[in-house]
Design a protein around this motif. Structure first.
Motif, PDB file in Angstrom:
ATOM      1  N   ASN A  15      58.372  45.088 -15.318  1.00 46.45           N
ATOM      2  CA  ASN A  15      57.800  44.852 -17.308  1.00 46.45           C
ATOM      3  C   ASN A  15      59.072  44.083 -18.287  1.00 46.45           C
ATOM      4  OD1 ASN A  15      55.376  45.395 -16.232  1.00 46.45           O
ATOM      5  ND2 ASN A  15      55.277  46.826 -17.939  1.00 46.45           N
ATOM      6  N   PHE A  20      54.837  41.986 -18.200  1.00 44.58           N
ATOM      7  CA  PHE A  20      54.165  42.328 -17.666  1.00 44.58           C
ATOM      8  C   PHE A  20      52.941  42.398 -16.162  1.00 44.58           C
ATOM      9  CE2 PHE A  20      49.751  43.706 -17.553  1.00 44.58           C
ATOM     10  CZ  PHE A  20      49.703  44.971 -18.157  1.00 44.58           C
ATOM     11  N   ASP A  21      53.532  43.265 -15.837  1.00 40.91           N
ATOM     12  CA  ASP A  21      53.100  43.027 -14.297  1.00 40.91           C
ATOM     13  C   ASP A  21      53.376  42.003 -13.388  1.00 40.91           C
ATOM     14  OD1 ASP A  21      50.949  44.642 -14.309  1.00 40.91           O
ATOM     15  OD2 ASP A  21      49.341  44.431 -14.302  1.00 40.91           O
ATOM     16  N   HIS A 134      49.184  46.110  -8.095  1.00 43.78           N
ATOM     17  CA  HIS A 134      50.130  44.548  -8.401  1.00 43.78           C
ATOM     18  C   HIS A 134      51.722  44.689  -7.548  1.00 43.78           C
ATOM     19  CE1 HIS A 134      50.666  48.403 -11.080  1.00 43.78           C
ATOM     20  NE2 HIS A 134      50.053  48.544 -11.463  1.00 43.78           N
ATOM     21  N   ASP A 136      54.359  44.245  -9.143  1.00 42.97           N
ATOM     22  CA  ASP A 136      55.801  44.231  -9.678  1.00 42.97           C
ATOM     23  C   ASP A 136      57.071  45.701  -9.694  1.00 42.97           C
ATOM     24  OD1 ASP A 136      53.430  45.229 -11.195  1.00 42.97           O
ATOM     25  OD2 ASP A 136      54.271  45.379 -13.011  1.00 42.97           O
ATOM     26  N   ASN A 137      56.434  46.623  -9.638  1.00 42.85           N
ATOM     27  CA  ASN A 137      57.020  47.695  -8.461  1.00 42.85           C
ATOM     28  C   ASN A 137      57.694  47.501  -7.049  1.00 42.85           C
ATOM     29  OD1 ASN A 137      55.803  49.396 -11.308  1.00 42.85           O
ATOM     30  ND2 ASN A 137      57.758  49.513 -10.754  1.00 42.85           N
ATOM     31  N   THR A 180      50.143  56.241 -14.607  1.00 43.19           N
ATOM     32  CA  THR A 180      49.751  54.385 -15.180  1.00 43.19           C
ATOM     33  C   THR A 180      48.636  54.239 -15.419  1.00 43.19           C
ATOM     34  OG1 THR A 180      51.400  54.188 -13.598  1.00 43.19           O
ATOM     35  CG2 THR A 180      49.984  52.254 -14.348  1.00 43.19           C
ATOM     36  N   ARG A 184      47.723  52.551 -18.647  1.00 44.24           N
ATOM     37  CA  ARG A 184      46.880  51.051 -18.927  1.00 44.24           C
ATOM     38  C   ARG A 184      45.194  50.057 -19.240  1.00 44.24           C
ATOM     39  NH1 ARG A 184      49.045  47.054 -14.514  1.00 44.24           N
ATOM     40  NH2 ARG A 184      47.834  45.406 -14.187  1.00 44.24           N
ATOM     41  N   ARG A 231      50.791  50.983 -26.188  1.00 52.54           N
ATOM     42  CA  ARG A 231      50.720  52.302 -25.705  1.00 52.54           C
ATOM     43  C   ARG A 231      51.838  53.461 -26.441  1.00 52.54           C
ATOM     44  NH1 ARG A 231      52.256  49.331 -19.797  1.00 52.54           N
ATOM     45  NH2 ARG A 231      50.149  49.514 -18.616  1.00 52.54           N
TER      46      ARG A 231
HETATM   47  N1  HSE Z   1      52.894  46.535 -14.784  1.00 56.09           N
HETATM   48  C1  HSE Z   1      52.562  48.010 -14.467  1.00 56.09           C
HETATM   49  C2  HSE Z   1      52.210  48.404 -16.391  1.00 56.09           C
HETATM   50  C3  HSE Z   1      53.881  49.016 -13.972  1.00 56.09           C
HETATM   51  O1  HSE Z   1      52.821  48.540 -17.293  1.00 56.09           O
HETATM   52  O2  HSE Z   1      51.498  49.395 -16.218  1.00 56.09           O
HETATM   53  C4  HSE Z   1      53.028  50.361 -13.401  1.00 56.09           C
HETATM   54  O3  HSE Z   1      52.538  50.017 -12.368  1.00 56.09           O
END
Ligand code: HSE
Length: 305
Positions: A15, A20-21, A134, A136-137, A180, A184, A231
């Motif tokens: 992120n 995000f993602d 996803h 991104d990691n 996570t 989410r 969050r």
């Molecule tokens: N992009 C994801 C999230 C990263 O913020 O939920 C965590 O897996």
């Protein structure tokens, strides 16, 4: 004797505030995974370091499940039905530093090398994204550096670049985990147009400013209103930790992935920034430690074959 492959894979932070993602960065913190594929069925998993005693060492083990998916895709699951996996984990679990991506990517890379590299990194990205949900990691864990990712019709695309600013990644690691899924589940289904516009501008400016080395434009570029506000309730004192990081000299600060780690981006005074973040957490009765990391240029790589 079966061939053993050892891989080092970096921690990652997803992120980076507004992305995000889609944005992620590889960090100089590592897991190592050694794999020996076996023809006989059955898996043996040994774990040292983070997660030892908590991570399943049987069929449920994520690295093993990743290897099994890889073997099925290359049609080798009848040839190799078991494995010996040794993991030396430096990446803390459920903290927003990509521990599951590290397990998945380390395992896939090891299996790929063991079988003579049937996939390139793009192929590994596809399997890793299918497993993680996803990209991104997993993208920075595979490519290193900062990564920009998207998924089109189920197919992930990522590119990696190195920032032209000597960034230090200052991570405050609280002593509690956050799943996570819980992070989410806290997100809304829809967001206001003005919030989308806020993030689009910042995500674009963040990538441009890092790639061009224009520090001046980073001042607001790590801000986010798409996920962090929802969050914040899961991380006591989060915005005070943000303020402490900025006031002590950070360029920007954001949740690392889905949290609970907070990552500040700094070019100087990194230790002071880390101490200030830990102190701010302490005021909210959260024990935390700070580590100063760099951007890891390499994605998962072979340590020993
Ligand atoms: N992009 C994801 C999230 C990263 O913020 O939920 C965590 O897996």
């Amino acid at each position: 004797m079966e061939k053993s492959v050892k891989i080092r894979v970096p921690a990652t932070s997803a992120n980076c505030g507004p992305g995000f993602d889609c944005l992620g960065v590889a960090c100089t913190m590592y897991n190592e995974l050694a794999l020996t594929l076996k023809k006989e069925p059955g898996v043996e998993v040994q774990i040292e370091g983070e997660g030892a005693g908590n991570i399943p060492t049987d069929e449920r083990n994520l690295a093993w499940r990743s290897i099994q998916m890889f073997l099925r895709r290359v049609k080798a699951s009848d040839t190799y039905r078991g494995a010996f996996i040794r993991m030396k984990n430096g990446v803390p679990l459920s903290r927003g530093l990509g521990s599951s991506a590290a397990a998945i990517v380390g395992a896939l890379k090891a299996a790929n090398v063991a079988l003579g590299n049937p996939y390139d990194r793009r192929g590994l990205l596809q399997i890793a994204t299918d497993l993680e949900g996803h990209p991104d990691n997993v993208a920075p864990a595979i490519y290193g550096g900062f990564t920009v990712s998207l998924v089109q019709d189920g197919i992930p695309e990522s590119f990696s670049f190195l920032p032209r600013i000597a960034l230090k990644l200052v991570v405050a690691i609280p002593d509690f985990p956050l799943s996570t899924k819980a992070a989410r589940d806290a997100l809304p289904v829809n967001v206001p147009m003005k919030d989308a516009v806020f993030n689009v501008g910042r995500a674009a400016m963040l990538v441009g400013a890092l790639a061009k080395g224009n520090e001046m434009f980073l001042r607001h570029a790590f801000e986010d209103v798409l996920h962090q506000p929802y969050r914040a309730k899961l991380i006591p004192g989060m915005y005070d930790v943000f303020d402490a990081a900025r006031e002590s000299g950070a360029l920007g600060v954001a949740m690392s992935g889905a949290g609970p780690c907070i990552m500040a981006y700094a070019t100087e005074r990194a230790e002071i920034v880390g101490d200030a973040m830990v102190e701010a957490f302490r005021r909210h009765e959260v024990e935390a430690r700070a580590v100063v990391l760099g951007v890891e240029e390499r994605g998962a790589y072979i340590v020993k074959e």
